[in-house]
Design an enzyme around this catalytic site. Structure first.
Site, PDB file in Angstrom:
ATOM      1  N   HIS A  23      27.963 -10.682 -26.840  1.00 18.98           N
ATOM      2  CA  HIS A  23      28.820  -9.605 -27.335  1.00 18.98           C
ATOM      3  C   HIS A  23      29.548  -8.937 -26.183  1.00 18.98           C
ATOM      4  O   HIS A  23      29.163  -9.038 -25.015  1.00 18.98           O
ATOM      5  CB  HIS A  23      27.988  -8.557 -28.086  1.00 18.98           C
ATOM      6  CG  HIS A  23      27.006  -7.831 -27.217  1.00 18.98           C
ATOM      7  ND1 HIS A  23      25.853  -8.425 -26.743  1.00 18.98           N
ATOM      8  CD2 HIS A  23      27.000  -6.561 -26.728  1.00 18.98           C
ATOM      9  CE1 HIS A  23      25.181  -7.561 -25.998  1.00 18.98           C
ATOM     10  NE2 HIS A  23      25.870  -6.422 -25.959  1.00 18.98           N
ATOM     11  N   ASP A  73      30.534  -4.971 -25.506  1.00 18.50           N
ATOM     12  CA  ASP A  73      30.017  -3.720 -26.053  1.00 18.50           C
ATOM     13  C   ASP A  73      31.047  -3.021 -26.940  1.00 18.50           C
ATOM     14  O   ASP A  73      32.202  -2.831 -26.547  1.00 18.50           O
ATOM     15  CB  ASP A  73      29.586  -2.780 -24.924  1.00 18.50           C
ATOM     16  CG  ASP A  73      28.401  -3.317 -24.154  1.00 18.50           C
ATOM     17  OD1 ASP A  73      27.467  -3.838 -24.781  1.00 18.50           O
ATOM     18  OD2 ASP A  73      28.411  -3.230 -22.902  1.00 18.50           O
ATOM     19  N   HIS A 122      28.506 -10.732 -22.759  1.00 16.16           N
ATOM     20  CA  HIS A 122      27.217 -10.858 -22.087  1.00 16.16           C
ATOM     21  C   HIS A 122      26.097 -10.996 -23.109  1.00 16.16           C
ATOM     22  O   HIS A 122      26.255 -10.708 -24.290  1.00 16.16           O
ATOM     23  CB  HIS A 122      26.946  -9.671 -21.160  1.00 16.16           C
ATOM     24  CG  HIS A 122      26.917  -8.344 -21.853  1.00 16.16           C
ATOM     25  ND1 HIS A 122      28.062  -7.660 -22.192  1.00 16.16           N
ATOM     26  CD2 HIS A 122      25.893  -7.561 -22.266  1.00 16.16           C
ATOM     27  CE1 HIS A 122      27.752  -6.521 -22.778  1.00 16.16           C
ATOM     28  NE2 HIS A 122      26.428  -6.436 -22.852  1.00 16.16           N
ATOM     29  N   ARG A 145      22.656   2.653 -19.486  1.00 15.57           N
ATOM     30  CA  ARG A 145      24.054   2.216 -19.423  1.00 15.57           C
ATOM     31  C   ARG A 145      24.997   3.402 -19.512  1.00 15.57           C
ATOM     32  O   ARG A 145      24.783   4.318 -20.308  1.00 15.57           O
ATOM     33  CB  ARG A 145      24.354   1.243 -20.567  1.00 15.57           C
ATOM     34  CG  ARG A 145      25.695   0.506 -20.424  1.00 15.57           C
ATOM     35  CD  ARG A 145      25.933  -0.403 -21.597  1.00 15.57           C
ATOM     36  NE  ARG A 145      26.542   0.288 -22.736  1.00 15.57           N
ATOM     37  CZ  ARG A 145      26.528  -0.168 -23.986  1.00 15.57           C
ATOM     38  NH1 ARG A 145      25.904  -1.304 -24.267  1.00 15.57           N
ATOM     39  NH2 ARG A 145      27.113   0.514 -24.953  1.00 15.57           N
TER      40      ARG A 145
END
Length: 401
Positions: free
Chosen positions: A185, A187, A334, A349
């Site tokens: 995906h 993000d 990723h 994150r």
């Protein structure tokens, strides 16, 4: 957030958005890890960063002004590189590791050069970083306004702009509920202005396992035939938050912002490099707009498998505590590996918004510049003139090794 299904403890039931059932009657959540349960260790060093799901409501996101910091960088990146002990490219297509840099000490000029480097290389890695979460958020704000995720966890200390990645012994990945391809995906690509220069710091990790892989959208575009490149440049695709939100509700969790679906170009142009990148992902891209479903499914299935399966587009990073990855969500996808259970894997994150994705036609009209194929640019810089194989030309197959 990766679509990760889990086997939960008996006190927590996770429901799949499709109400997919195992033979024992347990419902599976294909999309992502939703339980607020943990191993109950209150003495854990980073307990304040364990995940929680507050019941709050946020308004819909609106368009915000974003300044592309990579456009202000010295293209030689001398400020950043001169401060480093070593700069090592990990593959030809994607991934660079920098040694000897303290992310807490970056000047604005170095931050701009980092933005450009990440825009060129897709993802840049740093080890032994003592940067704390407030400093990580400040670094991310240099690249754009910070995103707050509507469904996935924030830390227990209440920092709403922090996205928590957390697995422990109470969260065993359940391979019956997902395929490895589905984990790839970019993000929150369904947002109106999806993320740009994103950072993740691992604060606790397994001795072995839990690696992350990134796949280059530049390299995927470069690998395609000229005719298919041109066709993809004419297409748009629907990116959807619906499955993620419905998965949260099915698990009894509160969705903090109404889910949306957004149409983005299948090929976007990075504003700092002017390079073309394929912009679809298995996690959130649902269909190609304006073509028959069979055609849409065939295109997306091909692209998804290229993202997932082609090692020429990949870089794989083995995390250590205090490792930081900085990647550009506009040009890479990723996926994490879930091979480390029952160990703890815990990361934080910071996710700045980027610009609205720009198609090739819009980029060229708005800037007066020609959008380029990254690989052809690299070869030109190396003084290599490459004649592309005509469609249908016969070439020798196989490898020498």
């Amino acid at each position: 957030m990766a679509p990760v299904a889990v086997n939960e403890t008996p006190t927590s039931t996770v429901v799949d958005i499709k109400t997919q059932q195992k033979s024992d009657g347990q419902l599976l959540n294909r999309f992502h890890s939703l339980s607020i349960a943990d191993d109950g260790n209150n003495n854990y060093k980073f307990a304040e960063f364990k995940p929680t799901f507050p019941k709050v409501d946020w308004p819909p996101l609106t368009e915000v002004q974003v300044t592309e910091r990579g456009l202000f960088a010295d293209t030689s990146k001398r400020n950043l590189f001169n401060a480093a002990q070593k700069v090592k490219h990990l593959t030809p297509a994607i991934g660079t590791e920098i040694l000897g840099i303290d992310l807490r000490q970056l000047s604005d000029a170095q931050k701009d050069e980092l933005a450009l480097l990440v825009a060129e290389r897709g993802v840049v890695f740093f080890r032994d970083q003592e940067i704390n979460i407030q400093q990580q958020l400040d670094l991310a704000r240099h690249f754009g306004p910070l995103h707050k995720h509507a469904t996935t966890p924030i830390p227990k200390n209440g920092l709403e702009e922090v996205h928590v990645v957390y697995n422990d012994a109470s969260r065993r990945p359940n391979p019956a509920a997902f395929t490895k391809l589905e984990l790839w995906h970019s993000d929150v690509s369904y947002e109106i202005q999806p993320p740009s220069t994103t950072s993740l710091k691992v604060i606790t990790g397994p001795e072995v396992g839990g690696d992350t892989l990134w796949s280059s959208g530049y390299a995927l575009y470069s690998s395609l035939s000229p005719a298919f490149q041109t066709y993809l440049e004419s297409l748009t695709a629907l990116h959807s938050a619906v499955a993620q939100a419905e998965g949260a509700r099915a698990a009894g969790l509160h969705v903090r912002r109404q889910e949306i679906e957004t149409v983005h170009p299948v090929v976007r142009v990075h504003p700092a490099t002017g390079w073309k990148s394929v912009y679809v992902n298995p996690g959130f891209t649902r269909r190609i707009i304006g073509v028959p479903k069979a055609e849409s499914d065939a295109i997306l299935n091909f692209l998804f498998h290229q993202i997932s399966d082609n090692p020429d587009f990949h870089v794989r990073f083995k995390w250590e505590p205090n490792s930081v990855a900085v990647w550009d969500n506009r040009i890479v996808t990723h996926s994490a590996t879930f091979d480390f259970w029952p160990a703890i894997r815990h990361a934080l994150r910071a996710t700045p918004h980027g610009e609205k994705p720009t198609s090739v036609a819009d980029y060229e009209r708005e800037t007066g510049k020609q959008a380029r194929d990254r690989q052809l640019v690299i070869w030109e810089q190396q003084g290599i003139k490459v004649e592309q194989n005509p469609i249908g030309a016969s070439t020798r197959r196989g490898y020498n090794d």
